[in-house]
Design an enzyme around this catalytic site. Structure first.
Site, mmCIF file in Angstrom:
data_model
loop_
_atom_site.group_PDB
_atom_site.id
_atom_site.type_symbol
_atom_site.label_atom_id
_atom_site.label_comp_id
_atom_site.label_asym_id
_atom_site.label_seq_id
_atom_site.Cartn_x
_atom_site.Cartn_y
_atom_site.Cartn_z
ATOM 1 N N ARG A 19 0.819 -1.205 0.000
ATOM 2 C CA ARG A 19 0.000 0.000 0.000
ATOM 3 C C ARG A 19 0.857 1.260 0.000
ATOM 4 O O ARG A 19 0.508 2.268 -0.609
ATOM 5 C CB ARG A 19 -0.950 0.009 1.212
ATOM 6 C CG ARG A 19 -1.983 1.145 1.153
ATOM 7 C CD ARG A 19 -2.952 1.110 2.325
ATOM 8 N NE ARG A 19 -2.318 1.500 3.572
ATOM 9 C CZ ARG A 19 -2.031 0.686 4.565
ATOM 10 N NH1 ARG A 19 -2.307 -0.617 4.469
ATOM 11 N NH2 ARG A 19 -1.460 1.128 5.676
ATOM 12 N N TYR A 26 -17.534 16.060 -15.946
ATOM 13 C CA TYR A 26 -17.903 14.660 -15.757
ATOM 14 C C TYR A 26 -18.881 14.540 -14.589
ATOM 15 O O TYR A 26 -18.670 15.124 -13.517
ATOM 16 C CB TYR A 26 -16.639 13.840 -15.492
ATOM 17 C CG TYR A 26 -16.875 12.440 -15.004
ATOM 18 C CD1 TYR A 26 -17.726 11.578 -15.700
ATOM 19 C CD2 TYR A 26 -16.258 11.975 -13.858
ATOM 20 C CE1 TYR A 26 -17.958 10.288 -15.245
ATOM 21 C CE2 TYR A 26 -16.465 10.681 -13.397
ATOM 22 C CZ TYR A 26 -17.326 9.847 -14.101
ATOM 23 O OH TYR A 26 -17.547 8.578 -13.648
ATOM 24 N N ASP A 44 -8.586 19.071 -15.184
ATOM 25 C CA ASP A 44 -8.780 17.691 -15.602
ATOM 26 C C ASP A 44 -8.358 17.607 -17.067
ATOM 27 O O ASP A 44 -9.010 18.158 -17.950
ATOM 28 C CB ASP A 44 -10.248 17.296 -15.434
ATOM 29 C CG ASP A 44 -10.501 15.824 -15.711
ATOM 30 O OD1 ASP A 44 -9.783 15.239 -16.552
ATOM 31 O OD2 ASP A 44 -11.421 15.246 -15.104
ATOM 32 N N LYS A 90 -9.020 6.210 -19.366
ATOM 33 C CA LYS A 90 -9.379 6.672 -20.700
ATOM 34 C C LYS A 90 -8.178 6.600 -21.642
ATOM 35 O O LYS A 90 -7.679 5.529 -21.920
ATOM 36 C CB LYS A 90 -9.968 8.078 -20.596
ATOM 37 C CG LYS A 90 -11.041 8.249 -19.521
ATOM 38 C CD LYS A 90 -12.196 7.269 -19.649
ATOM 39 C CE LYS A 90 -13.397 7.619 -18.775
ATOM 40 N NZ LYS A 90 -13.155 7.567 -17.327
#
Length: 384
Positions: A53, A106, A179, A204
């Site tokens: 982690r 979005y 973004d 994406k």
């Protein structure tokens, strides 16, 4: 020896963080699946690794690659784009702070702010970020902690002047977040234009093959990077090693893919603009687009997303359900072409809000297939 800083974008995409394996000489670095790492005595960490982690060599390689292609000092790779956004927002905001958000974003970003963070006391205002006078008036009325924009925006492809927006935000002490998912660093570098943080859904275009979910933040501020890194470690929304490796592999072909996406998208947009069945085409590569000149200055290409308004919501639904090569599915940015009806799919969560998408709009993610096949599919769908 040529340094990373002196290399071109395509070279950075292929080589940054991708040193050959020192043990075997393998040109492609291995995927490190281990969840824990042997220590040389208590606290004697090898290259800082102790637990999956907190760090993983495959994730480190991706983060080096992401920072290089965006021109940032730091990058952090997350399990999803929304996980990246959540970590950034919680690192920066406290109850009473406010986010000034673009009115064409979005749906998941709006939902995160309006339905998850707002009940904890975070304020949200929505403006048209492509209108800098409107932004200037909004920050003069009340200074936000964050100014958040997508450019090109999702799904109406509005173009915002990043340098102008950064200047306005910084005048009032706000952090400017861009973004860059639609443009990618292959076409646009927000940090070089004055932005403070770049956000990506790496699901994406960066991943590029519709086979991995991920997100990323890229920034230059050391203290903020450390703060976000702590939250990532403490909360745990890290990308897994195979996800990181798949994203790295996708980035290596980003330059050539974005070129093809842009070429095909312009051809599709031009066809749609010439159709009597189409009310409006949203694509910054068209001279008719109100942001065309700005996009041409700010970007090196116009991207692979084309949105189109049909005559009605019913016509839009019929068109979205009539394509054959364009598959009806959510998401975007893969090598295959997709069609999406935002009002009922990706942006259903913002119905009835200032960020709602008109019901007559369809969004096309134009892939890298043969352009003649894409055009033929659009034509037959328009006829049907």
């Amino acid at each position: 020896m040529t340094t990373d800083a002196a290399r071109g974008f395509a070279s950075l995409a292929v080589h940054a963080g991708q040193d050959f394996d020192p043990t075997t000489g393998a040109v492609i670095p291995p995927v490190h699946f281990s969840t824990t790492y042997a220590q040389d005595g208590i606290g004697g960490l090898r290259n800082g690794y102790e637990y999956g982690r907190s760090g993983n060599p495959t994730r480190t390689a991706l983060q080096t690659q992401l920072a290089a292609i965006e021109g940032g000092a730091h990058a952090l790779s997350f399990a999803s784009g929304l996980a990246a956004e959540d970590a950034l927002l919680r690192a920066l905001l406290k109850p009473g702070d406010e986010v000034l958000l673009g009115n064409d974003v979005y749906g998941g970003t709006y939902r995160l702010l309006a339905r998850v963070l707002a009940p904890w006391g975070v304020g949200l205002r929505v403006v048209d970020m492509s209108d800098l006078d409107e932004v200037r008036a909004a920050v003069a009325e009340r200074a936000p902690r964050i100014v958040w924009v997508e450019t090109p925006s999702n799904p109406l492809l509005r173009i915002t002047d990043i340098a102008g927006l950064a200047a306005i935000g910084h005048e009032v002490g706000a952090l400017v977040v861009v973004d860059n998912t639609f443009a990618t660093p292959a076409l646009q570098r927000p940090l070089a234009l004055g932005a403070d943080v770049v956000v990506h859904s790496t699901t994406k275009y960066l991943g590029g093959h519709s086979d991995v979910v991920g997100g990323a933040l890229v920034l230059g501020d050391d203290a903020l990077a450390e703060q976000i890194g702590f939250l990532q470690f403490a909360v745990g929304a890290v990308s897994g090693p195979l996800d990181a490796w798949l994203t790295t592999r996708g980035i290596k072909t980003l330059a050539v893919r974005m070129q093809r996406h842009s070429e095909n998208a312009l051809a599709v947009a031009s066809l749609l603009e010439g159709s009597s069945r189409v009310a409006r085409v949203y694509y910054p590569g068209l001279e008719s687009h109100p942001g065309h000149a700005l996009a041409a200055r700010q970007m090196s290409g116009f991207g692979g997303i084309v949105s189109v308004a049909l005559e009605s919501g019913e016509a839009a639904r019929r068109f979205a359900e009539s394509t054959q090569l364009f598959q009806l599915a959510e998401s975007l940015g893969g090598v295959e072409s997709l069609v999406n009806y935002p009002d009922a799919m990706t942006h259903a969560s913002v119905r009835g809000t200032d960020a709602a998408v008109p019901v007559e709009v369809v969004r096309l993610s134009v892939g890298i297939e043969s352009v003649d096949d894409l055009l033929a599919d659009v034509e037959q769908a328009l006829t049907r």
